[in-house]
Structures are given as structure tokens and as C-alpha cells.
Design a protein around this motif. Structure first.
Motif, PDB file in Angstrom:
ATOM      1  N   THR A   1      -1.674   5.354 -10.231  1.00 18.79           N
ATOM      2  CA  THR A   1      -1.010   5.368 -10.625  1.00 18.79           C
ATOM      3  C   THR A   1      -1.288   5.607  -9.867  1.00 18.79           C
ATOM      4  OG1 THR A   1      -0.797   5.635 -11.513  1.00 18.79           O
ATOM      5  CG2 THR A   1      -0.034   5.208 -11.822  1.00 18.79           C
TER       6      THR A   1
ATOM      7  N   VAL B   1       4.574  -2.455  -7.994  1.00 15.15           N
ATOM      8  CA  VAL B   1       4.013  -2.600  -9.340  1.00 15.15           C
ATOM      9  C   VAL B   1       2.964  -1.506  -9.495  1.00 15.15           C
ATOM     10  CG1 VAL B   1       2.835  -4.090 -10.978  1.00 15.15           C
ATOM     11  CG2 VAL B   1       4.423  -5.083  -9.304  1.00 15.15           C
ATOM     12  N   SER B   2       3.337  -0.468 -10.219  1.00 14.36           N
ATOM     13  CA  SER B   2       2.436   0.659 -10.423  1.00 14.36           C
ATOM     14  C   SER B   2       1.677   0.463 -11.726  1.00 14.36           C
ATOM     15  CB  SER B   2       3.236   1.965 -10.421  1.00 14.36           C
ATOM     16  OG  SER B   2       2.371   3.077 -10.365  1.00 14.36           O
ATOM     17  N   CYS B   3       0.977   1.500 -12.157  1.00 17.43           N
ATOM     18  CA  CYS B   3       0.181   1.392 -13.384  1.00 17.43           C
ATOM     19  C   CYS B   3       0.727   2.356 -14.428  1.00 17.43           C
ATOM     20  CB  CYS B   3      -1.283   1.632 -13.053  1.00 17.43           C
ATOM     21  SG  CYS B   3      -1.947   0.301 -12.029  1.00 17.43           S
ATOM     22  N   GLY B   4       0.068   3.492 -14.648  1.00 15.25           N
ATOM     23  CA  GLY B   4       0.561   4.424 -15.652  1.00 15.25           C
ATOM     24  C   GLY B   4       1.830   5.140 -15.192  1.00 15.25           C
ATOM     25  N   GLU B   5       2.818   5.137 -16.034  1.00 17.47           N
ATOM     26  CA  GLU B   5       4.115   5.720 -15.663  1.00 17.47           C
ATOM     27  C   GLU B   5       4.031   7.223 -15.459  1.00 17.47           C
ATOM     28  OE1 GLU B   5       8.796   5.205 -17.070  1.00 17.47           O
ATOM     29  OE2 GLU B   5       7.168   4.247 -18.176  1.00 17.47           O
ATOM     30  N   THR B   6       3.050   7.887 -16.089  1.00 17.62           N
ATOM     31  CA  THR B   6       2.935   9.342 -15.977  1.00 17.62           C
ATOM     32  C   THR B   6       1.805   9.781 -15.050  1.00 17.62           C
ATOM     33  OG1 THR B   6       1.518   9.412 -17.951  1.00 17.62           O
ATOM     34  CG2 THR B   6       3.894   9.711 -18.286  1.00 17.62           C
TER      35      THR B   6
ATOM     36  N   LEU C   1       5.430  -6.849  -1.833  1.00 14.80           N
ATOM     37  CA  LEU C   1       5.000  -6.263  -3.102  1.00 14.80           C
ATOM     38  C   LEU C   1       3.865  -5.282  -2.832  1.00 14.80           C
ATOM     39  CD1 LEU C   1       4.894  -9.493  -5.289  1.00 14.80           C
ATOM     40  CD2 LEU C   1       6.262  -7.467  -5.845  1.00 14.80           C
ATOM     41  N   VAL C   2       3.890  -4.165  -3.543  1.00 12.25           N
ATOM     42  CA  VAL C   2       2.813  -3.182  -3.471  1.00 12.25           C
ATOM     43  C   VAL C   2       2.156  -3.084  -4.837  1.00 12.25           C
ATOM     44  CG1 VAL C   2       2.192  -0.771  -3.074  1.00 12.25           C
ATOM     45  CG2 VAL C   2       3.980  -1.836  -1.693  1.00 12.25           C
ATOM     46  N   GLY C   3       0.840  -3.219  -4.879  1.00 11.94           N
ATOM     47  CA  GLY C   3       0.083  -2.954  -6.093  1.00 11.94           C
ATOM     48  C   GLY C   3      -0.466  -1.547  -6.003  1.00 11.94           C
ATOM     49  N   GLU C   4       0.063  -0.649  -6.803  1.00  5.65           N
ATOM     50  CA  GLU C   4      -0.173   0.785  -6.607  1.00  5.65           C
ATOM     51  C   GLU C   4      -1.513   1.286  -7.127  1.00  5.65           C
ATOM     52  OE1 GLU C   4       1.686   4.056  -4.689  1.00  5.65           O
ATOM     53  OE2 GLU C   4       2.442   2.012  -4.947  1.00  5.65           O
ATOM     54  N   CYS C   5      -2.274   0.433  -7.789  1.00  2.00           N
ATOM     55  CA  CYS C   5      -3.577   0.872  -8.295  1.00  2.00           C
ATOM     56  C   CYS C   5      -4.562  -0.292  -8.236  1.00  2.00           C
ATOM     57  CB  CYS C   5      -3.465   1.422  -9.711  1.00  2.00           C
ATOM     58  SG  CYS C   5      -3.134   0.155 -10.951  1.00  2.00           S
ATOM     59  N   THR C   6      -5.800  -0.043  -8.639  1.00  2.59           N
ATOM     60  CA  THR C   6      -6.855  -1.035  -8.430  1.00  2.59           C
ATOM     61  C   THR C   6      -6.777  -2.210  -9.398  1.00  2.59           C
ATOM     62  OG1 THR C   6      -8.402   0.243  -9.800  1.00  2.59           O
ATOM     63  CG2 THR C   6      -8.441   0.623  -7.413  1.00  2.59           C
TER      64      THR C   6
ATOM     65  N   VAL D   1       5.832 -13.999   0.948  1.00  2.00           N
ATOM     66  CA  VAL D   1       5.862 -12.694   0.286  1.00  2.00           C
ATOM     67  C   VAL D   1       4.536 -12.012   0.607  1.00  2.00           C
ATOM     68  CG1 VAL D   1       6.006 -11.437  -1.890  1.00  2.00           C
ATOM     69  CG2 VAL D   1       7.349 -13.531  -1.560  1.00  2.00           C
ATOM     70  N   PHE D   2       4.605 -10.814   1.167  1.00  2.00           N
ATOM     71  CA  PHE D   2       3.412 -10.105   1.634  1.00  2.00           C
ATOM     72  C   PHE D   2       3.070  -8.982   0.666  1.00  2.00           C
ATOM     73  CE2 PHE D   2       5.732 -11.904   5.176  1.00  2.00           C
ATOM     74  CZ  PHE D   2       4.741 -12.622   5.833  1.00  2.00           C
ATOM     75  N   THR D   3       1.786  -8.758   0.462  1.00  2.00           N
ATOM     76  CA  THR D   3       1.362  -7.709  -0.464  1.00  2.00           C
ATOM     77  C   THR D   3       0.350  -6.782   0.176  1.00  2.00           C
ATOM     78  OG1 THR D   3      -0.602  -8.739  -1.500  1.00  2.00           O
ATOM     79  CG2 THR D   3       1.551  -9.448  -2.301  1.00  2.00           C
ATOM     80  N   VAL D   4       0.394  -5.536  -0.236  1.00  2.00           N
ATOM     81  CA  VAL D   4      -0.648  -4.551   0.046  1.00  2.00           C
ATOM     82  C   VAL D   4      -0.889  -3.797  -1.248  1.00  2.00           C
ATOM     83  CG1 VAL D   4       0.052  -4.272   2.468  1.00  2.00           C
ATOM     84  CG2 VAL D   4       0.928  -2.692   0.741  1.00  2.00           C
ATOM     85  N   GLY D   5      -1.967  -3.038  -1.306  1.00  2.00           N
ATOM     86  CA  GLY D   5      -2.218  -2.286  -2.520  1.00  2.00           C
ATOM     87  C   GLY D   5      -3.424  -1.403  -2.399  1.00  2.00           C
ATOM     88  N   LEU D   6      -3.769  -0.799  -3.518  1.00  4.98           N
ATOM     89  CA  LEU D   6      -4.950   0.040  -3.602  1.00  4.98           C
ATOM     90  C   LEU D   6      -5.965  -0.686  -4.459  1.00  4.98           C
ATOM     91  CD1 LEU D   6      -2.353   2.421  -3.743  1.00  4.98           C
ATOM     92  CD2 LEU D   6      -4.419   3.643  -3.110  1.00  4.98           C
ATOM     93  N   GLY D   7      -6.801  -1.490  -3.820  1.00  7.88           N
ATOM     94  CA  GLY D   7      -7.758  -2.298  -4.551  1.00  7.88           C
ATOM     95  C   GLY D   7      -9.174  -2.092  -4.063  1.00  7.88           C
TER      96      GLY D   7
END
Length: 348
Positions: free
Chosen positions: A4, A177-182, A236-241, A260-266
């Protein structure tokens, strides 16, 4: 991770073996909670027991943390226990923490799915005489004695934004695109991304933030929906693994690599194919196994009544881990930027 925000030192074999533990319900010889693992040898009454409760058991990220914790247990002589829920569920996570309280472990370390609902459970642990820490994800308004942080909030959020801006040519619309909302860590990174985008990249715009839990397939579907809803979306950003490979897969499935380009925490292994084919431009992370090692080390320190120093020599790989007494944060170090050129150096 909910990643998250952002590679956080054992063999690939160890990590792979641990992945098979998801859903295990067998108790170990010490009465550890279901699915727990231990290392460190010895059963003397003074041996420090450190129980780590991740957001979710069975995904590569937390299994890599577990491998690091096991290595620390072997090196330091502590007992390492590990169990998380099989879905990213705050109530299930709280039940595991309460199980460890009943077992009277020495230290409980949690990566909370929901820091607010976890806070009273951590208070229960403290009242039972158990030391309480957080790692990977914080519960800043709880009684935790320290937070083992993978990299600074500002550093992770800025790196995510900068790498995406580089790929997008510093212009265009993107979604997260995140994961847990909290999840406190994910939300804090997103706040930095919003700030950096507004201040540093005026020609870029965040059009949506959605939450896929810790479900990679759901992240892929959400990313596809976002591209359909916003035909002019170019980032697009992937906010978690789990969402980082998820958004890259969506771009690949849509035939939009280079558009469309993406980065994230993977994690390195999960992101390597996407970095190689261009569906992901960069992955922001840290040494996950070192984060697990640091977590076990920190648990031992508080259990033995030792004070953290401004700079702490944990081992040769972590010779100067910084500690902020004001925030009670142990900082692993700066974020690592994984690209197609260096991702093959990491084995998890």
C-alpha cells in the motif's frame, strides 16, 4: 503492499520453499501460530523470540522478508516466528497477533493492513509485557517502540514519480493502482506522488487512484479498466508488489507497450520479464531480505533493553542504519531503482 512504496539475504531456494507455506495450519514444536517458522536454535528461557506478522503470507515480498529474518536468527541466536493471514485481512491479522500474545513471545512485529484497527491490539500486547514494533508498514499512532522502515516516504514517492515522468516525457495523464485502501505506507507514498507531480511536473495529471488489495489479477483488471475509461492515459503506477506486475501485464495484454508506461514497487523476479519487454520502465524497491534481517535485529535490541544509536552497525551489509529518536524510525536506506540492466542481480 500493499509496494500500500519503492531489493528490501538468503538463497533463492530458501525463498521458493517458503512460498509453499501459504495456508499451512500445522503447529511447530514450540507452539508457534499456524504457519509459523523458526530459526536460531536453542530453547533456553532467555532466548529472544521475535514474531513477525506480515500483511499477507505467501507472496514473494514477505517471503523474502521471512528469509532475511531467518538468516538473522541463525546469525544472532534469536528465535524467529513468522505467520500472516492468507488474504490481506485486518481482522485475520489481528487474530494472529493475539495468538502470539497468548504464546507470550518476547517481541511482536507487525506490518499492519489497517494501522487504526491494529493499534488497540498492539496495546494488548504491550499490556501483556511484550515488546511491539512495526516493519514495512507503520502504525504511527500506536504504542509501537520503533518502526523499521524500508526507505523514506519522500524518497519512495519521489522516485516513483520521477521514473514515470522520465518514461512519459514529463507530460500526460496517469493513474495509480494501489493495494490496501487503509495501508499507511502506500497512502503516504501516494501523497508524495501527488505533491511531486503538482510541483515538479505541471504537465502531468493523476486521473484516478484505485485499490486492488493484494491481488495481482485484480490489479491487471483494474488497470485494463482504467485504460478503457481513459483512452488518453499514458501512465500507470503499481503501488505494491502485487499491483506492479499487474499493471505491466495489463499494458502487455492490451498491446500498448511503448504507448502506456508503467512503474511500480515490484520484487526483482516478478518484474524482470516486464522490465525486459518494456511493459515496465522501472521498479522502485529496496533489499527486502535486508529489511527482514533488520527487523529481527531490531526485535532483539528492544528485547535486550539496548538503545538504538544514531547510526547502527547491524552487519557488513548494513553498517550504518540510521535511527531517528523523534519518530522512532530505523531507516534501512535509500530506495533502489530496478531496471532491465540491473534486475538480474537480485535473486528474489
Amino acid at each position: 503492499m500493499n509496494l500500500t512504496r519503492a531489493g528490501k539475504v538468503t538463497s533463492v531456494v530458501a525463498v521458493s520453499a517458503l512460498l509453499a507455506l501459504t495456508g499451512c495450519t500445522k503447529k511447530n514444536d514450540t507452539g508457534a501460530a499456524a504457519g509459523g517458522t523458526q530459526a536460531g536454535g536453542g530453547s533456553g528461557s532467555k532466548q529472544v523470540s521475535v514474531a513477525f506478522v506480515p500483511k499477507l503470507q505467501g507472496i514473494p515480498y514477505f517471503e523474502a522478508m521471512n528469509a532475511g529474518g531467518q538468516k538473522a536468527a541463525q546469525d544472532l541466536g534469536v528465535k524467529w516466528l513468522y505467520q500472516g493471514p492468507t488474504t490481506a485481512d485486518a481482522a485475520a491479522q489481528a487474530q494472529i497477533v493475539r495468538s502470539y500474545i497468548q504464546q507470550k513471545v518476547g517481541v511482536i512485529v507487525v506490518a499492519p493492513n489497517d494501522p487504526n484497527s491494529m493499534a488497540p491490539v498492539l496495546q494488548e500486547a504491550k499490556a501483556a509485557g511484550i515488546h511491539v514494533l512495526t516493519s514495512d508498514t507503520d502504525a504511527p499512532d500506536s504504542v509501537r517502540e520503533a518502526f523499521v522502515e524500508q526507505a523514506s516516504t519522500e524518497g519512495i514517492g519521489t522516485a516513483l514519480t520521477d521514473e514515470l515522468a522520465k518514461a512519459m516525457g514529463k507530460k500526460g495523464k496517469y493513474a495509480i493502482v494501489s493495494c490496501g485502501e487503509t495501508a499507511q505506507n502506500l497512502n503516504s507514498w501516494i501523497a508524495v506522488q501527488k505533491k511531486v507531480t503538482a510541483e515538479k511536473y505541471p504537465n502531468m495529471q493523476i486521473v484516478s487512484v484505485v485499490y486492488a488489495g493484494e491481488d495481482q489479477n485484480k490489479a491487471t483488471q483494474m488497470a485494463s479498466d482504467l485504460m478503457n475509461a481513459h483512452p488518453d492515459l499514458t501512465g500507470l503506477v503499481g503501488e505494491c508488489t502485487s499491483s506492479a506486475p499487474g499493471v505491466a501485464q495489463a499494458v502487455k495484454d492490451a498491446g500498448k507497450i511503448g504507448k502506456v508506461f508503467t512503474v511500480g514497487l515490484g520484487t526483482p523476479k516478478s518484474m524482470a520479464p516486464y522490465l525486459q519487454d518494456g511493459s515496465s520502465s522501472a521498479s522502485i524497491l529496496w533489499d527486502v531480505q535486508n529489511l527482514g534481517y533488520l527487523t529481527a535485529w531490531a526485535g532483539q535490541q528492544v528485547a535486550e533493553g539496548k538503545q538504538f544509536q544514531a547510526k547502527n552497525h547491524v552487519n557488513d551489509a548494513m553498517p550504518a542504519v540510521e535511527y531517528d529518536p523523534t519518530t522512532k524510525v530505523l531507516l534501512l536506506g535509500p530506495p533502489l531503482i530496478l531496471t532491465k540492466d540491473n534486475v538480474g542481480k537480485y535473486n528474489y
